[in-house]
Design an enzyme around this catalytic site. Structure first.
Site, PDB file in Angstrom:
ATOM      1  N   LEU A   1      -9.059   5.813  -4.128  1.00 21.83           N
ATOM      2  CA  LEU A   1      -8.708   4.446  -3.735  1.00 21.83           C
ATOM      3  C   LEU A   1      -9.507   4.017  -2.514  1.00 21.83           C
ATOM      4  O   LEU A   1      -9.588   4.764  -1.538  1.00 21.83           O
ATOM      5  CB  LEU A   1      -7.218   4.370  -3.413  1.00 21.83           C
ATOM      6  N   SER A   2     -10.060   2.809  -2.552  1.00 23.22           N
ATOM      7  CA  SER A   2     -10.625   2.155  -1.380  1.00 23.22           C
ATOM      8  C   SER A   2     -11.754   3.004  -0.783  1.00 23.22           C
ATOM      9  O   SER A   2     -12.778   3.194  -1.430  1.00 23.22           O
ATOM     10  CB  SER A   2      -9.504   1.886  -0.380  1.00 23.22           C
ATOM     11  N   ALA A   3     -11.582   3.517   0.447  1.00 25.21           N
ATOM     12  CA  ALA A   3     -12.594   4.419   0.995  1.00 25.21           C
ATOM     13  C   ALA A   3     -12.759   5.630   0.079  1.00 25.21           C
ATOM     14  O   ALA A   3     -13.862   6.140  -0.114  1.00 25.21           O
ATOM     15  CB  ALA A   3     -12.202   4.861   2.403  1.00 25.21           C
TER      16      ALA A   3
END
Length: 360
Positions: free
Chosen positions: A141-143
């Protein structure tokens, strides 16, 4: 406070989960190599015989491995269906917001930094457990989604498939400033240039891992244009057409599919309706899995379950079978370089966070 890695909202993209919530099903992974990225490792291996699949899961900023596992429900699903899990985990000494450093060149090249640490963890899992090296998958997720792009690019021979949730394409940024721009959907390279970055990341010439891209259409932290950029990067590499071969609605959310030259589903993209920045969950119904929380968002569709099903982890047979490489015995570079100078990068990040009102 939101947090993504590259910068302010990048450090804003990762999402905090309460790390203390419940007892974790994960056990520490120790002594897995030189660990130049100075990461922690956690794992979960059900007692289910030999040749079991492995899923590598990368948390977002401000999250822990255990917190993300609780939210996404991966160990719950792994215990039910008999596949192993590996959770690399960032340390505050590397990044105060616990973001994987997906925009730092020294952490995103093959056989260097955090990318090599994750590769060494996978090598240790292969050496110690009865893992099927043909069925290794990665998601984040995300980073962690951006770092998933890094791992798929730098070690494509290792993975059968990857799932990038609210992330960015490989090589999109090499500085905090660029990371902020790319998060806003600005300054992305064209598809051919972006695909060239993938080709240059390793000596691998194919076959390439399948890619599943997930993004909320109301994400204001990482612009949905990043999902398009990821698709374009891999579509070019897979030789897929510009237009999708299939468009359908799944539980009210658009799914697009691109086929490679052999007719295989090489790329899929879910655009999750009305969802902001986070991992989509379904906590009710037949696909119920995980626990809603900050950036772990009830959306009526579970990326955890859908990815596991797409990868054949919920079936009796794998969807993708290739000649089995001897990855357990393959040499893994044991570089023990110290992390690059963090002070200047961190000063820049903190200044950006203050400017955006995300830090005092």
């Amino acid at each position: 406070m939101e947090s993504f890695t590259a910068s302010i909202r990048l450090q804003a993209a990762g999402s905090p989960l309460s790390s203390g919530a419940s007892a974790s099903a994960l056990l520490p992974l120790v002594e897995f190599g030189s660990n130049p990225g100075a990461l922690n490792g956690w794992c979960h291996v059900p007692d289910r015989g030999s040749d079991i699949p492995l899923v590598v899961v990368l948390h977002g900023c401000t999250q822990t491995a255990a917190g993300y596992d609780r939210g996404a429900g991966w160990s719950e699903l792994a215990e039910q269906h008999g596949f192993a899990l590996l959770f690399p985990e960032q340390q505050r000494a590397n990044n105060p917001n616990l973001c994987f450093n997906w925009f730092v060149p020294g952490d995103t090249a093959r056989d260097d930094g955090e990318a090599l640490s994750i590769r060494q963890m996978i090598g240790a899992m292969l050496a110690r457990h009865a893992i099927d090296s043909r069925r290794i998958f990665i998601t984040g997720l995300s980073a962690g989604g951006a770092m998933t792009s890094v791992m798929l690019a730098t070690y494509p021979e290792l993975f059968a498939g990857g799932g990038i949730i609210a992330g960015l394409p490989y090589g999109a940024a090499t500085s905090v400033t660029q990371a902020l721009q790319r998060m806003r959907g600005q300054g992305h390279a064209d598809a051919d240039t972006s695909a060239a970055l993938l080709r240059a990341a390793s000596l691998h010439a194919g076959p390439w891992p399948t890619v599943s891209v997930w993004h909320g259409d109301a994400d204001t932290t990482v612009a949905p244009l990043n999902a398009d950029a990821i698709v374009d990067q891999w579509r070019t590499l897979h030789g897929a057409a510009q237009q999708p071969d299939l468009v359908e609605l799944i539980d009210g959310h658009r799914r697009r599919v691109w086929l490679d030259g052999s007719g295989r589903e090489a790329i899929e993209e879910y655009r999750v309706a009305a969802m902001g920045h986070g991992t989509p969950l379904s906590t009710r119904g037949d696909d119920a899995c995980g626990t809603a929380g900050p950036h772990m968002l009830e959306a009526g569709i579970s990326s955890t379950v859908r990815l596991a099903r797409q990868w054949g982890l919920l079936d009796t047979a794998p969807r993708r079978v290739l000649p089995k490489p001897d990855l357990a015995n393959a040499p893994i570079p044991l570089r023990s370089a110290a992390k690059g100078p963090a002070a200047t990068v961190q000063d820049t990040i903190e200044m950006a966070l203050r400017t955006a009102g995300l830090m005092r």
